[in-house]
Design a protein around this motif. Structure first.
Motif, PDB file in Angstrom:
ATOM      1  N   GLU A  46       6.340  25.426 -27.868  1.00  0.00           N
ATOM      2  CA  GLU A  46       5.729  26.573 -28.552  1.00  0.00           C
ATOM      3  C   GLU A  46       4.473  27.042 -27.822  1.00  0.00           C
ATOM      4  OE1 GLU A  46       7.199  25.436 -33.105  1.00  0.00           O
ATOM      5  OE2 GLU A  46       5.333  24.614 -32.300  1.00  0.00           O
ATOM      6  N   ASN A  47       3.677  26.101 -27.319  1.00  0.00           N
ATOM      7  CA  ASN A  47       2.494  26.479 -26.545  1.00  0.00           C
ATOM      8  C   ASN A  47       2.882  27.195 -25.256  1.00  0.00           C
ATOM      9  OD1 ASN A  47      -0.441  25.660 -27.290  1.00  0.00           O
ATOM     10  ND2 ASN A  47       0.788  23.963 -28.071  1.00  0.00           N
ATOM     11  N   ILE A  48       3.908  26.686 -24.604  1.00  0.00           N
ATOM     12  CA  ILE A  48       4.293  27.224 -23.298  1.00  0.00           C
ATOM     13  C   ILE A  48       4.814  28.653 -23.398  1.00  0.00           C
ATOM     14  CG2 ILE A  48       5.966  26.977 -21.412  1.00  0.00           C
ATOM     15  CD1 ILE A  48       5.740  23.904 -21.924  1.00  0.00           C
ATOM     16  N   ILE A  49       5.586  28.958 -24.436  1.00  0.00           N
ATOM     17  CA  ILE A  49       6.239  30.270 -24.486  1.00  0.00           C
ATOM     18  C   ILE A  49       5.337  31.380 -25.033  1.00  0.00           C
ATOM     19  CG2 ILE A  49       8.515  29.200 -24.729  1.00  0.00           C
ATOM     20  CD1 ILE A  49       8.496  30.100 -27.676  1.00  0.00           C
ATOM     21  N   LEU A  50       4.137  31.059 -25.468  1.00  0.00           N
ATOM     22  CA  LEU A  50       3.262  32.089 -26.047  1.00  0.00           C
ATOM     23  C   LEU A  50       3.071  33.300 -25.120  1.00  0.00           C
ATOM     24  CD1 LEU A  50       0.494  30.097 -27.955  1.00  0.00           C
ATOM     25  CD2 LEU A  50       2.149  31.689 -28.925  1.00  0.00           C
TER      26      LEU A  50
END
Length: 216
Positions: A98-102
């Motif tokens: 979730e952090n990566i795709i922001l």
């Protein structure tokens, strides 16, 4: 790939950058080094479009940055530039994926495709088994690698890193040093790194030395 000419920056009466000229080629790993107060981080922020110079011009990937309006600049930054900071800046309530795709979601990209891409990058970074872990469940080195994956998610042409190994122990520093070059070879990005870590600087393709707001 990056060209800066006559970059000057003042904060009140303090002249931090005094006319910086530099050129960085596609695929280079470049370190910016120098004593505290030399203007390294200010230069990095200006090159990364997070701040504006008082005068001078910057061209990144054939785009003249100073000609972009605010919305155009934000879009350009999101699509072309990745950032890695000393402290990972991960959102604690989100897991690694979730952090990566922001940044991809901000760019309006498909969520499912972005998650697939994030998993590919995590696999390359040897974090495949940490996809659903939240930052509190990750080691310092793992958090920084997730932050690097986030910087890479939109396939930027350049990644700017500000003291990326500064908060890590020596083992994780060494692993991160090797990782930058593996990433350059795998994904063909340009890396511009501000660092006090002389070992990392010496490994780079080129060192840019700064002192008192100028390139030596």
């Amino acid at each position: 790939m990056i060209s800066a000419t006559g970059i000057k920056k003042q904060f009140g009466e303090l002249e931090v950058l005094k006319g910086v000229d530099l050129n960085i080629a596609q695929g280079e790993v470049v370190s910016i080094v120098g004593p505290s107060g030399a203007g390294k981080t200010t230069l990095l922020q200006i090159l990364g479009t997070l701040d504006k110079p008082n005068s001078g011009s910057i061209t990144i990937n054939n785009t003249e940055i100073q000609n972009l309006k605010e919305k155009e600049l934000a879009r350009f930054r999101n699509e072309n530039i990745g950032f890695v900071f000393q402290f990972h800046q991960l959102l604690p309530e989100f897991n690694a994926i979730e952090n990566i795709i922001l940044p991809a979601l901000i760019a309006g990209k498909n969520k499912s495709k972005s998650e697939i891409r994030a998993k590919e990058i995590l696999s390359f970074l040897k974090l495949k088994d940490r996809e659903h872990h939240k930052p509190a469940e990750l080691s310092g080195g793992e958090k920084q690698r997730v932050a690097i994956a986030r910087a890479l998610i939109n396939d930027p042409v350049v990644v700017f890193a500000d003291e990326p190994t500064g908060s890590l122990d020596s083992k994780n520093q060494e692993e991160l040093h090797k990782l930058f070059f593996s990433l350059r070879d795998e994904f063909k990005q340009t890396f511009v790194i501000v660092t006090h870590d002389l070992h990392l600087a010496h490994l780079s393709d080129r060192e840019i030395r700064m002192k008192d707001g100028i390139v030596m």
